[in-house]
Design a protein around this motif. Structure first.
Motif, PDB file in Angstrom:
ATOM      1  N   ALA A 217      21.931  69.737  55.662  1.00 19.39           N
ATOM      2  CA  ALA A 217      21.212  69.017  56.707  1.00 19.39           C
ATOM      3  C   ALA A 217      21.820  67.639  56.961  1.00 19.39           C
ATOM      4  CB  ALA A 217      19.746  68.882  56.320  1.00 19.39           C
ATOM      5  N   ALA A 218      22.415  67.080  55.903  1.00 19.20           N
ATOM      6  CA  ALA A 218      22.968  65.726  56.043  1.00 19.20           C
ATOM      7  C   ALA A 218      24.259  65.709  56.850  1.00 19.20           C
ATOM      8  CB  ALA A 218      23.235  65.136  54.659  1.00 19.20           C
ATOM      9  N   LEU A 219      24.890  66.876  56.986  1.00 15.47           N
ATOM     10  CA  LEU A 219      26.138  66.911  57.741  1.00 15.47           C
ATOM     11  C   LEU A 219      25.836  66.783  59.229  1.00 15.47           C
ATOM     12  CD1 LEU A 219      27.950  69.899  55.990  1.00 15.47           C
ATOM     13  CD2 LEU A 219      28.551  67.501  55.808  1.00 15.47           C
ATOM     14  N   PRO A 220      26.448  65.838  59.921  1.00 15.02           N
ATOM     15  CA  PRO A 220      26.161  65.692  61.339  1.00 15.02           C
ATOM     16  C   PRO A 220      26.710  66.874  62.133  1.00 15.02           C
ATOM     17  CG  PRO A 220      27.958  64.246  60.681  1.00 15.02           C
ATOM     18  CD  PRO A 220      27.444  64.877  59.432  1.00 15.02           C
ATOM     19  N   ASP A 221      25.975  67.312  63.123  1.00 17.01           N
ATOM     20  CA  ASP A 221      26.422  68.407  63.978  1.00 17.01           C
ATOM     21  C   ASP A 221      27.133  67.825  65.192  1.00 17.01           C
ATOM     22  OD1 ASP A 221      26.835  70.543  65.554  1.00 17.01           O
ATOM     23  OD2 ASP A 221      24.804  71.355  65.396  1.00 17.01           O
ATOM     24  N   PRO A 222      28.450  67.992  65.276  1.00 21.38           N
ATOM     25  CA  PRO A 222      29.202  67.357  66.348  1.00 21.38           C
ATOM     26  C   PRO A 222      28.874  67.931  67.720  1.00 21.38           C
ATOM     27  CG  PRO A 222      30.616  68.835  65.111  1.00 21.38           C
ATOM     28  CD  PRO A 222      29.315  68.799  64.405  1.00 21.38           C
ATOM     29  N   ALA A 223      28.427  69.188  67.744  1.00 17.65           N
ATOM     30  CA  ALA A 223      28.123  69.807  69.036  1.00 17.65           C
ATOM     31  C   ALA A 223      26.767  69.352  69.558  1.00 17.65           C
ATOM     32  CB  ALA A 223      28.144  71.324  68.893  1.00 17.65           C
ATOM     33  N   GLY A 224      26.038  68.643  68.749  1.00 15.20           N
ATOM     34  CA  GLY A 224      24.749  68.125  69.173  1.00 15.20           C
ATOM     35  C   GLY A 224      23.652  69.174  69.163  1.00 15.20           C
ATOM     36  N   HIS A 225      23.897  70.316  68.511  1.00 15.54           N
ATOM     37  CA  HIS A 225      22.863  71.344  68.426  1.00 15.54           C
ATOM     38  C   HIS A 225      21.762  70.875  67.496  1.00 15.54           C
ATOM     39  CE1 HIS A 225      26.268  74.303  69.389  1.00 15.54           C
ATOM     40  NE2 HIS A 225      25.582  74.033  70.477  1.00 15.54           N
ATOM     41  N   GLY A 226      20.612  71.485  67.668  1.00 15.00           N
ATOM     42  CA  GLY A 226      19.526  71.196  66.739  1.00 15.00           C
ATOM     43  C   GLY A 226      19.926  71.635  65.357  1.00 15.00           C
ATOM     44  N   HIS A 227      19.491  70.900  64.367  1.00 18.36           N
ATOM     45  CA  HIS A 227      19.865  71.219  62.997  1.00 18.36           C
ATOM     46  C   HIS A 227      19.399  72.609  62.579  1.00 18.36           C
ATOM     47  CE1 HIS A 227      22.187  68.222  61.141  1.00 18.36           C
ATOM     48  NE2 HIS A 227      21.338  67.225  61.368  1.00 18.36           N
ATOM     49  N   ASP A 228      18.209  72.988  63.027  1.00 16.19           N
ATOM     50  CA  ASP A 228      17.633  74.254  62.565  1.00 16.19           C
ATOM     51  C   ASP A 228      18.538  75.434  62.893  1.00 16.19           C
ATOM     52  OD1 ASP A 228      15.599  72.849  61.594  1.00 16.19           O
ATOM     53  OD2 ASP A 228      14.177  73.315  63.204  1.00 16.19           O
ATOM     54  N   GLU A 229      19.000  75.436  64.147  1.00 17.48           N
ATOM     55  CA  GLU A 229      19.817  76.562  64.604  1.00 17.48           C
ATOM     56  C   GLU A 229      21.141  76.632  63.837  1.00 17.48           C
ATOM     57  OE1 GLU A 229      22.128  77.771  68.674  1.00 17.48           O
ATOM     58  OE2 GLU A 229      20.452  76.352  68.812  1.00 17.48           O
ATOM     59  N   GLY A 230      21.836  75.480  63.798  1.00 20.32           N
ATOM     60  CA  GLY A 230      23.124  75.438  63.114  1.00 20.32           C
ATOM     61  C   GLY A 230      22.985  75.674  61.620  1.00 20.32           C
ATOM     62  N   ASP A 231      21.961  75.081  61.024  1.00 20.71           N
ATOM     63  CA  ASP A 231      21.754  75.228  59.582  1.00 20.71           C
ATOM     64  C   ASP A 231      21.462  76.671  59.208  1.00 20.71           C
ATOM     65  OD1 ASP A 231      22.120  72.569  59.533  1.00 20.71           O
ATOM     66  OD2 ASP A 231      20.058  72.026  59.041  1.00 20.71           O
ATOM     67  N   ALA A 232      20.701  77.346  60.068  1.00 26.22           N
ATOM     68  CA  ALA A 232      20.357  78.745  59.754  1.00 26.22           C
ATOM     69  C   ALA A 232      21.622  79.588  59.723  1.00 26.22           C
ATOM     70  CB  ALA A 232      19.380  79.273  60.794  1.00 26.22           C
ATOM     71  N   ALA A 233      22.500  79.345  60.682  1.00 24.47           N
ATOM     72  CA  ALA A 233      23.755  80.111  60.724  1.00 24.47           C
ATOM     73  C   ALA A 233      24.605  79.809  59.499  1.00 24.47           C
ATOM     74  CB  ALA A 233      24.518  79.772  61.994  1.00 24.47           C
ATOM     75  N   ILE A 234      24.651  78.531  59.124  1.00 24.67           N
ATOM     76  CA  ILE A 234      25.466  78.165  57.957  1.00 24.67           C
ATOM     77  C   ILE A 234      24.856  78.721  56.681  1.00 24.67           C
ATOM     78  CG2 ILE A 234      26.206  76.196  56.549  1.00 24.67           C
ATOM     79  CD1 ILE A 234      26.697  74.702  59.180  1.00 24.67           C
ATOM     80  N   ARG A 235      23.527  78.725  56.606  1.00 23.63           N
ATOM     81  CA  ARG A 235      22.889  79.309  55.423  1.00 23.63           C
ATOM     82  C   ARG A 235      23.205  80.800  55.324  1.00 23.63           C
ATOM     83  NH1 ARG A 235      18.572  76.116  56.827  1.00 23.63           N
ATOM     84  NH2 ARG A 235      18.539  74.259  55.539  1.00 23.63           N
ATOM     85  N   GLN A 236      23.166  81.461  56.472  1.00 23.87           N
ATOM     86  CA  GLN A 236      23.479  82.895  56.454  1.00 23.87           C
ATOM     87  C   GLN A 236      24.938  83.096  56.040  1.00 23.87           C
ATOM     88  OE1 GLN A 236      22.564  85.080  60.021  1.00 23.87           O
ATOM     89  NE2 GLN A 236      22.626  87.013  58.898  1.00 23.87           N
ATOM     90  N   LEU A 237      25.786  82.224  56.548  1.00 28.78           N
ATOM     91  CA  LEU A 237      27.205  82.290  56.185  1.00 28.78           C
ATOM     92  C   LEU A 237      27.370  82.106  54.670  1.00 28.78           C
ATOM     93  CD1 LEU A 237      30.249  82.190  57.023  1.00 28.78           C
ATOM     94  CD2 LEU A 237      29.967  79.742  57.289  1.00 28.78           C
ATOM     95  N   TYR A 238      26.705  81.097  54.135  1.00 27.43           N
ATOM     96  CA  TYR A 238      26.787  80.841  52.691  1.00 27.43           C
ATOM     97  C   TYR A 238      26.232  82.015  51.886  1.00 27.43           C
ATOM     98  CZ  TYR A 238      28.253  75.930  52.684  1.00 27.43           C
ATOM     99  OH  TYR A 238      28.974  74.774  52.774  1.00 27.43           O
ATOM    100  N   ALA A 239      25.137  82.578  52.382  1.00 26.62           N
ATOM    101  CA  ALA A 239      24.532  83.713  51.667  1.00 26.62           C
ATOM    102  C   ALA A 239      25.519  84.866  51.590  1.00 26.62           C
ATOM    103  CB  ALA A 239      23.251  84.145  52.364  1.00 26.62           C
TER     104      ALA A 239
END
Lengths: 229, 184
Positions: free
Chosen positions: B110-132
């Motif tokens: 969550a602390a990583l800034p999203d350069p595309a300006g997307h909401g954190h929830d959307e981007g974080d969910a994708a990254i969490r799925q990626l990590y999983a």
């Protein structure tokens, strides 16, 4: 019309690329904070990483050298008394084997080039680990029996030592006890890792030799599976 | 991302023959820092582990740098090898320690800034799925996947891992099949 309704779209490997690339862009920004990480104590870090293994193997080789000197002086001084001759040769051979094992380990370590292809290096590391664990176990377990000739060789440093003093029942009992202890250790090691005894098996898994050997074997098998495709 | 095709020209601008090995190494590593960071994020979830891994990769790369021959391989290929070798070794050696298998560090993501300006929830969910997905893979498959996600060519992946290009193609195909099943 699609008869199947997907409440959430599923992702595939290629879809994950966009998530990965978004993470990459985030990392680029965070890197400003982490830049120093790549440089802090880098050389010291590399040395520190290898130091325990180097010193350990060097100490083992020095101990082996001490055994060679002890054994050689024993059989050299008492070549006419077979108990001392035998004890001296045994300690000498043990010393040479200990030095060779340490030297091979150091040689294997120095040959590892982290810039070489991943599978080759991982295989090399797994083999190094297997050799290190096996040779370490052999060097240590030998003392179940070795302490007798070692003490004999030490007593032989006195030029006037009499081999007759060592032809006593307690010496043979000690050697027999040592052999029995060595066999019992090997048997227990195998018995304790049986799947029927999960708790004990887990404890043995965490022990130095059992776990390391299994892990080294598992790694080699994993690499071979990967190579087969 | 590090673009393999532009690598020689970009490096040439920054590095001259008169540079000392340390300066040359520093410039090359700076150019390719993304590789180190992505591999560290691919193999470590805990921030301290990641920090250790980044340092270890830098240290091992510097140690192995004298053996780097730019006529035989590109620096990016060589650095991928070093980074993956160090990461795989570290993750295996650390497997017994609890800290290294901590849950996803949500706060760090969550602390990583999203350069595309997307909401954190959307981007974080994708990254969490990626990590999983990444976390379920064995270290070597994880290496293959990270290289694939980094859009390395099959030939370069083969060079980095030390397997044939056809083996790379086969393994990527299997990985896709496996993930399709897991992600459906």
């Amino acid at each position: 019309m699609n008869p199947i309704h997907h409440p959430e779209p599923s992702m595939e490997l290629d879809d994950l690329k966009s998530a990965w690339q978004s993470l990459d862009a985030r990392l680029e920004r965070q890197y400003v904070l982490d830049r120093q990480l790549l440089w802090d104590h880098r050389i010291e870090g590399a040395r520190r990483h290898l130091r325990p293994l180097w010193w350990g193997q060097l100490a083992q080789m020095l101990f082996g050298l001490a055994c060679v000197l002890l054994g050689a002086s024993c059989w050299n001084m008492h070549g006419d008394q077979w108990p001392f001759l035998l004890a001296g040769i045994t300690v000498h051979v043990y010393g040479v084997a200990t030095m060779i094992a340490g030297g091979i380990t150091l040689g294997l370590v120095s040959r590892i080039d982290y810039g070489a292809p991943v599978l080759g290096i991982q295989k090399q590391l797994a083999k190094l680990r297997r050799f290190y664990v096996r040779s370490g176990a052999a060097v240590g377990l030998a003392w179940w029996v070795l302490w007798v000739p070692f003490v004999m060789a030490l007593s032989g440093l006195d030029g006037t030592a009499d081999a007759g003093a060592w032809r006593q029942p307690w010496v043979y009992w000690s050697l027999g006890f040592g052999v029995a202890g060595l066999l019992a250790t090997l048997w227990f090691h195998r018995w304790a890792r049986s799947p029927e005894r999960p708790r004990l098996a887990r404890m043995m898994e965490e022990s130095v030799t059992g776990g390391s050997l299994l892990r080294a074997r598992a790694r080699l098998e994993e690499i071979e599976r990967f190579e087969r495709g | 991302m590090d673009n393999a095709t532009s690598e020689p020209a970009t490096i040439a601008r920054r590095i001259s023959a008169a540079d000392s090995p340390q300066q040359r190494f520093a410039a090359l590593l700076e150019q390719h820092r993304g590789i180190v960071l992505r591999i560290a994020y691919g193999y470590c979830r805990h921030p301290e582990d990641r920090r250790d891994l980044v340092q270890d990769i830098g240290a091992q790369a510097w140690r192995a740098f004298p053996s780097f021959d730019d006529t035989r391989s590109r620096f990016s290929t060589w650095l991928y090898r070093v980074a993956l070798n160090v990461a795989i070794s570290q993750v295996r050696n650390a497997a017994r320690h609890q800290r290294h298998h901590a849950d996803l560090d949500d706060e760090a993501i969550a602390a990583l800034p999203d350069p595309a300006g997307h909401g954190h929830d959307e981007g974080d969910a994708a990254i969490r799925q990626l990590y999983a997905v990444i976390d379920r893979l064995e270290p070597l498959d994880r290496a293959l996947m990270l290289l694939y996600l980094d859009e390395r060519s099959q030939r370069e992946i083969a060079e980095i891992l030390g397997i044939s290009p056809s083996n790379v193609a086969t393994r990527i195909h299997r990985l896709k099949q496996r993930l399709r099943g897991e992600l459906a």
